[in-house]
Design a protein around this motif. Sequence first.
Motif: not given
Length: 447
Positions: A38-66
Motif C-alpha cells: 500500500t505504501g509503495a502504491c502511494l509513493f508511485t502515485a505521488g511520482l506519477a502526479t508530479f509527472l502529470q502536473t509539473l511535466g518533463v519535456w513533452k510528458i505531462g498534461a500540466r493540468l491539476p490531475f491526481v
Amino acid sequence: MAATGLQHVAAMYAGVVAPPLIVGAAVGLTGTELTFLTGACLFTAGLATFLQTLGVWKIGARLPFVNGVTFAGVAPMTAIAATTHDRSDALPVIFGAVIVAGLLGFLAAPFFSKAVRFFPPVVTGSVITLIGVSLLPVAFGWAQGPDPAAADYGSAKYLGLAAATLALVLLLRRVTRGFVQQIAVLIGLVAGTLIAIPCGVTDFSPVVDADPVGFPTPFHFGAPQFQLAAILSLCVVMVVSMTESTADMLALGEIVGRPADERTITAGLRADTLGSALSPFFNGFMCSAFAQNIGLVAMTRIRSRFVVAAGGGFLVLMGLCPAAAALIAVVPRPVLGGAGVVLFGSVAASGIQTLVRAGLDKGDNILVVAVALAVGIVPITAPDFYHAFPVTARIVLDSGISTGCVTAVLLNLVFNHLGGRRAAARESQARESAATAVPLTSPQSIP
C-alpha cells in the motif's frame, strides 16, 4: 497550498489503497507485506502526479490531475494471481505485464490522442456526466460502512455520519468565504472523523502499528516476469485506462477553462503510461488519472496544478512514512461517503453544463446523449449484465465510462459526420453565424 493539496489526497486516498489491498489479499500477502504494498502504491502515485502536473519535456498534461492506481486493473490482476501456479510469482508476473503495457501505451499515445477531434461537446458532456454518475455508487457504498458483510452495514449510525459530513460541507460552502470555503471538504472530513470517535467508528490502530519510516525497495517481491497472457490482459486494461484518462482530461480542461487539445492529451497520456511503466520498479501498479479529484477542482475552483503537485508531495511522503499514510486511513468510510456525494455530484453537474452548451436541440444530438448515457449506466444499475461475456471483454464492458464514451463517439460519427451530414451541419452553422453577425461599423460593436 498544503491544506488544499492535502484535501486532494483525502479525496482520493481510499481509491488508491483499495487495489493493493485487494490484489495483495489475492496473492496471500501477510499484514506487513500488505502495508508495504500500500505504501509503495502511494509513493508511485505521488511520482506519477508530479509527472502529470509539473511535466518533463513533452510528458505531462500540466493540468491539476491526481494520478493513482487504476481500479480497472484489479479484476485481471486477481485473475492473473489465481492462474499463477506459485503465488510468490504472481506479483512479479503482474509487474512485468504492467511494464510492457505501460511502454506500449507510451508509444501509442500520439496516435491515440488524434481521436480528440471526435470529442465535440455532445460527446464530452456525455462522458463527463457518466464519470460523475459512475462514481456516485462508490460514495453511497462508503456511506453505508467499511464492511458490506457486517451486520450493521447501512445502519443509521453510518448513514447519519455521512449525512452530517455532507451537511457540514454544504454549510461551510454556503456561509464561509475565501480560504475556509476552499477547504470546506477537508474541514468536513476532519470534523466528521471527530464526530465518529464517540460513535466508536474511528480506528486508530493502523497509526499505532505503522512504522515511522519506510522505503519501497525496488523489486521487493522479486524481479519482473513476462508472460504473454498476462501482458495481453493488462494491455486491454491500458487501452481502457487511456480512454478514461482522455475523457478525464477533456472534462478537466472544460472545468479549468483550458480545453484539452491533441497536444495536451498526448502529453497527458505519456505521463499516465510512463508512470505506469515505472511504477512496478517501486512495487506499484498501473497508474491513471483520478476522476474523483475533478469534482474537487470543480467545487473549490482552485485550478492551480501546483496545488495538486503539493498533494503529490504528500503521497510521496506517505509512501516513505507508513505512519502518515495510516493517519489518513483513520478517516471513516461513511465520512468519505458524505464528502464524496458533493465531489462526484459536481462532476456530473459539470457534464450537464457542457451538454447545455452542446445544443441538444440541434440535429440528433439528443439521441447521441440518450443512448450513450443509457449504455454507460448499464454497469452501474445492472452490475451482472455482462456476466456471460469473457473476462477480457468484461474489462471494457464493466466500465460504464469506457462503454459510454465509445458509444457517444460512434453515434456522433454516424449522425453528425458520415455522409453529407457534416457538410450540411457546417453550412447551417455558417448561415446562423452570418445571420447573427454584427457589422464592424455598427454602433453595437463599439464598447
